[in-house]
Structures are given as C-alpha cells and as structure tokens.
Design an enzyme around this catalytic site. Structure first.
Site, short mmCIF file in Angstrom:
data_model
loop_
_atom_site.label_atom_id
_atom_site.label_comp_id
_atom_site.label_asym_id
_atom_site.label_seq_id
_atom_site.Cartn_x
_atom_site.Cartn_y
_atom_site.Cartn_z
N ASP A 323 -60.88 -39.51 23.62
CA ASP A 323 -59.89 -39.03 24.58
C ASP A 323 -59.41 -40.24 25.39
OD1 ASP A 323 -58.42 -37.22 26.23
OD2 ASP A 323 -60.00 -37.39 27.72
N ASP A 519 -64.26 -36.17 28.12
CA ASP A 519 -64.89 -35.93 29.42
C ASP A 519 -64.40 -34.68 30.11
OD1 ASP A 519 -62.31 -36.73 30.27
OD2 ASP A 519 -63.13 -37.50 32.15
N ASP A 523 -61.67 -31.13 26.24
CA ASP A 523 -62.29 -31.83 25.11
C ASP A 523 -63.45 -31.05 24.51
OD1 ASP A 523 -60.63 -34.11 25.47
OD2 ASP A 523 -61.92 -34.78 27.10
#
Length: 776
Positions: A323, A519, A523
């Site tokens: 990410d 995080d 996600d």
C-alpha cells in the site's frame, strides 16, 4: 457474525486451546517416564524400568494417532506416521527404552511446533466494530434513530461530526468534509459538495451534513469490504509444514527399507530398528527449532509473526505488494513549503497560520502547528476563533483578522498565487492559504512525504530474494507513479478500491508466493487474501493487524526487509538441518537394516544426530549479517542530532529558494536584501551543520558502513554546497562595490541559488535515506 459462524469459531478456538494443553502435558509425561525409568534401571530394577518406559511410550501413541488421522483428513501423510509405526513397533518387540526416547522426541517436536505455528484468527474484529449499527433518518416528523437494516434507497439521513457514514449516498445540501482513509488509505480530508457520491464507512471530519441514501445496508461499500475480508480469509489454504513436505518422500523410503529388512532377514526387530533410527527427529525437532528461533529473532526487532507458517511462506516469497499511504509514505501530511506574498516572510506566514490553527482538529492544521513548533516559532494565542467545515478557520491573532484554509471565491486573486497553484499541482500537494485583514499574504503547501527508509528497504528486499515489487493504492495515478519512480517499483496500480486490491493479490498469487503490506481497514481484505499479510501495526488500524499474519509493531518499514532476511535465513537453516539430519538417518538406517544396530542403540545414535541438527538449527537465533548495519550508541546519538537539525534548517532552504524567486521578479534592493539574508543563514547555520557532519557524523558512520569510501559521495556534496555558497558571497561583494546587482550578475546568481536549493534538497534526502534511517 451469525450463530453458525460463531459456533464454528468457538469450536476452532476450543481445539486450539485443547491442543495447546495436550502437547506440553505429553512432553511432561514422556520426560518423567524416561527419567523415572532411567533411575529404576540404575537401581537395578529392569522390570520397573521397562514398565515406566513402556508407560511413556503408550502415553504418546494415542495423541500421535490423532495427529496422523488429522493429517490424513487433510490429504497429508506426515512425519508423525513414521513415529506412530516406530512407537507401535517398539511396544511389539518390547524395546521400551527406544519407545520412550521416540515418545519424548515426538512430544518435544510437537510442543515446539505448536509454539511456532499458532493459527491466526482472521476474525477482523475491528471491521465489525467500526461498522455502524443505526442511522439518523430525517422525516417530516423530525429526526429519528433507526436500525441500519430499515434504511431504504431515497431516505434522507443526518450524519453528525465524527460519525461513520452508514450507507452509500449523495450529499444533500451543505458541503461534507470527510476522512476517507478507511477506504482509500489517504490521510488528507476531502470535500464532497451537493450531489457528490459518498461511500459508507468514511468518517465525517466536519460539521453535520445530510445524505440521500442510494443503497441499502447490504449493498453499501463497507458491508462489501467485510464480506471480501471474510471470503479472502476463507480462501487462504492451510500451511503445509516444512517437515511434511520432506516426509512425502522420506516416509515411503523408510517403510520400504523396513519392509525389506524384515522380509530378507525374517527378524521383526530389524524392521523396528529401522523405524526407530528413521524416526525423523531432524524434521520433528530441527525444523521447528529453526522456525521458532527465527520468530524469536524477528520479535526482538518489533516483527510479530503469528505462526511458523507465516515465517516459512515469507522465506519463500518472490512477490511483494505494498500500500502507499502509511506504508511507503508516513501516512500523515507534512509541510512541504511555505510561500509568502511580496513584502511578507515565510516564517511569519507559518507563525500566523500555526497560531490560528492551534485550536483546529483538522489534520492539515496539526501538521502546520507541528512544523511551526519544530522550527521554534513563538505562537500567539488566537481569539474569536471560528471554523467552517470544508472552508477553514478564522480568528484574531496579534490584533489581525486572520484566516487559514481554502481560497475565497470572491475577488481577484493576486498574480503570485498562480505559481503556488502550479507548484501544488506538480508536487501533488494540498494548499492552506493565509489571509490577513482580507488580503492573501501566503500559503502553506502540505504533502504526505515518502518514508526515508522506504527506498533502502526495497533495495534490501530485492537483495534477499524478492523479485517483483508492486504498489496498490486508492490514491490518484500521478502521486502514486511519482512515489513508484522514486523507490524503484516494478509496477503501480492506482485508484483501487478494496475489491480491486484483492483482485490484484489473487492474480499475483497465481505466479508466485505473494506478500501484501498495508496499514488500513481498506487493506484488510487484501492482507487476508495474500499468502502472507503484513500489517504496519504501530499506527495502522486494528483490522489490518487482525487480518495479517505478521505485524510490524514499530513505525519503520525497514523492519520488513529485516523480517524477510530473517525468514529466508531461518528457513534455509531449517532445510539444512532437516536434509542433513535425514542424510545421517539414512546411513544409520542402512546399518540397522543389516542388523548392526539394535533398536535401543539406534535410538541413542538417533539422539546424537538430533543434538547435531538442533545445534545447527539454533544458528537461526544468531544475528549473523543483518540487513541493517549495527551502529554504536554514539553514532545513533549523532544521527538523531543531525536529523533534528535537518528539520530546523528547512527555513534556510526556503530562504534560498525565496531569494532566487525574488531575483526572477524585480531584481532591486528588496531582492538583494533577500539574497543577503539567505547568505547570512547559510553562513551562520547551514555551513556549520555541514562541517559538523563531515567531521563528526561521517567518521562515526564509516566503520559500520565499511569504511570512509561509503560516505565519499556525501562529502562531495558538501564540497559543492560550500562552492555555491562561496560563489553567492562573491556576487554579494561585487554588488556592494557596484552599488547593486548588475544585469550581468543576475543569471549566474539566480542559477547559484536555484542550484544550491536543489543540491540541498537532494543531499538532505540522501542523508535521511542512507544514514538517518539506520537509527532505531
């Protein structure tokens, strides 16, 4: 969670608890039986010794059979099957000492493995806790709170400050200021005007607004995320133990040798002797020891692995997906630059903006205040402060009417603001405009910066075996591709929602063992869908940590490279120990097949092999060559000192650029004064900093980095900084002699200033990436 799912979950947890109690109990029983039998044998009572050893052997038979049956139900015939046959064989031929030794080794291995491979829960508790249960619906009779299931398309809902948007809808009326980080991962608040679409799960970061529902609870975005996470977790295949993979060929080979020994010699004892020495203790013990050792080492660095399977898979991974926000970037905005209108100074612009923003909870306001305090600016106490969601704050500071936020729609904009707009577009930055008594006097540009340790981390990941690096983000394509270019990614996928991330993860899993790092709540489904999910747990969401196999408890992405390095090394040592031990076992099996070794002697010899392979497996505990060089405490202290000075020197960089910009406008006395100020700051603050780095920091780092050549490039940058500063000083001397800047000086002086600003930015970035990121 429905009743059947809860019962299934409860049974799973009960099984885990029962297993956690059984294996240590079996270890205690077998160890006690072997010890007590040894004491009886030394006392001369061989009958009691055989009884106690036989008791220890029998105690291990039933659990071992249960483990074998469980493995067979999953289509695997693992190492435990050889242990069961050996236990049964020793009882059949009355070789009780050999049976007790095997029972102890089996119990020890299973206990170690249980400690190394606890199953992850994947219950995504935080996703469910975050989901709203009710909504406030506006009707002709007023506003009433109703269960979320009663909301229908077309209903008008009221979303208060700090509340979670309950269903998908469109803004009705006032502008909505939203925190969409739950879905996109982006920390910057966004504004949605009347008619704009709003997805469920986002948080109202401004004042109350009305929402026209366009979907029911079940059809809304957030409910889809929860379903995706559950499905992805259900699809994750159970981890196949390292020991079982090798047992796939070791088991039939052992049975073949034992059968031939019995058939050709006619002695069942020989067959049992073969089974005893073939009991794959290198698999039962050495592999779990290496895996547990790797997990232990990782935990000391702030890397929590839920089970041994996570470490095994991480050691085999070849593709890594990351990410952007909060993983490759810091996850919160930082001040990029401060621009002042003609006649104003950047420091005063920042001070006034921060003074007013002290009372604002907005994420941009916090960044402005933090930056002003880091630069040691003295903030005033504002009065009459008001804040309009989506527009900004206004109040009185030092007798001046000040506002910070968006540009007002009325009135012509000054010419200097166009350059700020262009800069914000090019840098992907947000802008907080400052007005004083109705006039625009400056702007603060903010951006979520790249983590200093991100480029180094990705280089180390490639060095330890990761072949493909991709970024998955819900952010726009332009800033995403800029980050991807800086850190050297193989591919960037931007504008993805949670379902899109899951689709990419599934596609990558078709090619290789895949790791996903994130995080945020958005996600969590992708983390659960990957072979290994890694959560940035220091400031990340609880949902991502719940869905992950590995959690980084420190806010440092370079721990990921450490974790992969440890996993690769621990797995390699586990394989070495297993294969080496099995090779020695094969040699002893041949001796047992020819009748050279009786079962009890074979068991003792097998113990010697076990000691050797376990000692080798324990090498996984040793630090060995780490992904990050070891620093002395003095060197770490210097790094922290100079990193803090970098923050303090940002106003010097702004002054250098501001002087160059001034020369591009009217190169008169005001521009010359700006250059004089910039040179004074260079002489008094920046050059002493660079000199101290050259003579204090770099020598302290050289031993850890392999010698002075490692800092030679940075030393060359110091030389260039000093050269450009001296050139600027020469121009100022010429200006003093000539009564001002001559036209022939302007181009070169402007080039020196812009060049120095660029060199300083690059130099600071390189130091922060290469040196400052090494500190704890």
């Amino acid at each position: 969670m429905n009743r059947s799912a809860f019962i299934t979950r409860l049974r799973s947890l009960t099984g885990v608890v029962a297993s956690a109690r059984l294996e240590p109990a079996l270890l205690a029983v077998t160890a006690a039986a072997l010890t007590a039998g040894g004491a009886a044998w030394l006392a001369g009572d061989e009958g009691l010794a055989d009884f106690l050893w036989g008791l220890g052997t029998s105690a291990a038979v039933l659990p071992a059979v249960g483990w074998v049956v469980a493995a067979l139900r999953h289509g695997r015939a693992g190492v435990d099957l050889i242990a069961v046959l050996a236990l049964g064989g020793t009882l059949a031929v009355h070789e009780y000492l050999a049976g007790a030794l095997i029972a102890l080794m089996l119990a020890t291995g299973r206990t170690l493995e249980a400690a190394a491979q606890r199953r992850a829960s994947h219950d995504l508790r935080a996703l469910l806790e975050h989901a709203p249960r009710s909504a406030r619906r506006r009707t002709a009779a007023g506003v009433a709170t109703v269960p979320l299931a009663e909301i229908a398309i077309g209903d008008l809902l009221v979303v208060g400050p700090g509340e979670v948007v309950p269903v998908d809808g469109r803004v009705d009326g006032a502008v909505a200021c939203l925190d969409e980080s739950v879905l996109t991962g982006e920390s910057l608040h966004v504004e949605r005007t009347a008619g704009d679409t709003v997805r469920s799960g986002v948080v109202n970061a401004g004042g109350a607004f009305e929402l026209r529902a366009t979907a029911t609870e079940q059809d809304s975005t957030y409910a889809g995320i929860v379903r995706l996470a559950r499905q992805a977790g259900a699809e994750s295949a159970p981890v196949v133990r390292l020991a079982d993979r090798y047992a796939a060929w070791f088991l039939p080979l052992t049975l073949t040798v034992a059968g031939l020994a019995w058939l050709l010699s006619g002695s069942a004892v020989r067959a049992v002797a073969v089974l005893v020495v073939a009991t794959p203790c290198p698999l039962l013990l050495a592999a779990p020891v290496a895996i547990v050792s790797g997990i232990s080492r990782a935990s000391r660095l702030g890397v929590v692995m839920r089970d041994g399977g996570a470490l095994e898979n991480l050691g085999r991974a070849r593709t890594l997906l990351l990410d952007k926000t909060g993983t490759l970037t810091r996850g919160c905005p930082r001040v990029l630059d401060v621009v002042a209108a003609p006649g104003w100074q950047p420091a005063e612009v920042l001070r006034l903006a921060a003074s007013l923003d002290q009372y604002s909870p907005h994420v941009l306001a916090e960044a402005i205040v933090d930056t002003a305090r880091a630069r040691k600016l003295v903030l005033s106490v504002p009065s009459d402060v008001t804040e309009e969601p989506g527009r900004g704050a206004a109040g009185t500071v030092d007798g001046l009417r000040v506002s910070v936020g968006r540009f007002g729609a009325s009135g012509a904009r000054p010419a200097w603001t166009r350059a700020v707009d262009n800069r914000a577009l090019l840098d992907g930055a947000a802008v907080a405009w400052l007005t004083v008594d109705g006039c625009s006097v400056g702007a603060v540009l903010l951006r979520d910066p790249l983590r200093p340790d991100a480029p180094r981390t990705l280089r180390h990941l490639r060095a330890v075996g990761i072949e493909r690096l991709l970024m998955l983000t819900g952010d726009r394509a332009e800033p995403a591709h800029e980050v991807g270019a800086v850190v050297g990614l193989d591919d960037v996928r931007a504008g993805l929602d949670p379902a899109g991330k899951v689709a990419v993860v599934r596609a990558e899993r078709e090619r290789a063992v895949t790791v996903m790092v994130g995080d945020g709540v958005n996600d969590a489904p992708a983390l659960a869908a990957a072979d290994v999910g890694v959560a940035m747990g220091a400031h990340g969401s609880t949902a991502s940590s719940e869905a992950a196999d590995i959690v980084l408890t420190t806010d440092r992405v370079d721990r990921l490279a450490d974790a992969v390095f440890i996993a690769v090394r621990a797995r390699r040592i586990a394989v070495q120990s297993a294969l080496g031990g099995m090779a020695m076992s094969l040699a002893v099996m041949a001796a047992a097949a020819f009748g050279v070794l009786p079962p009890a002697v074979g068991a003792l010899l097998q113990e010697a092999i076990d000691v050797a392979v376990i000692l080798n497996a324990l090498r996984a505990l040793r630090a060995d060559q780490a992904a990050r060089p070891a620093l002395t405490p003095a060197a770490e202290a210097l790094i922290h000192r100079f990193a803090s000075e970098h923050d303090d020197l940002q106003d010097v960089l702004e002054s250098v650029r501001g002087a160059a910009d001034a020369l591009s406008g009217d190169p008169g006395p005001q521009a010359l004064a700006a250059v004089e100020k910039a040179h004074r700051l260079l002489t008094e603050r920046l050059l002493p900093h660079e000199y101290a780095e050259e003579h204090e920091l770099y020598p302290a780092l050289a031993p850890a980095l392999g010698g002075p050549e490692a800092t030679a490039t940075m030393s060359r940058a110091h030389t260039e900084i000093e050269r450009l500063s001296h050139r600027i000083a020469t121009h100022l001397q010429l200006a003093r002699v000539g009564g001002g800047l001559s036209p022939g000086q302007l181009d070169d002086l402007r080039s020196c200033l812009y060049g120095l600003h660029t060199v300083l930015l690059l130099h600071f970035t390189q130091e922060e990436e290469s040196y400052f990121s090494l500190a704890q």
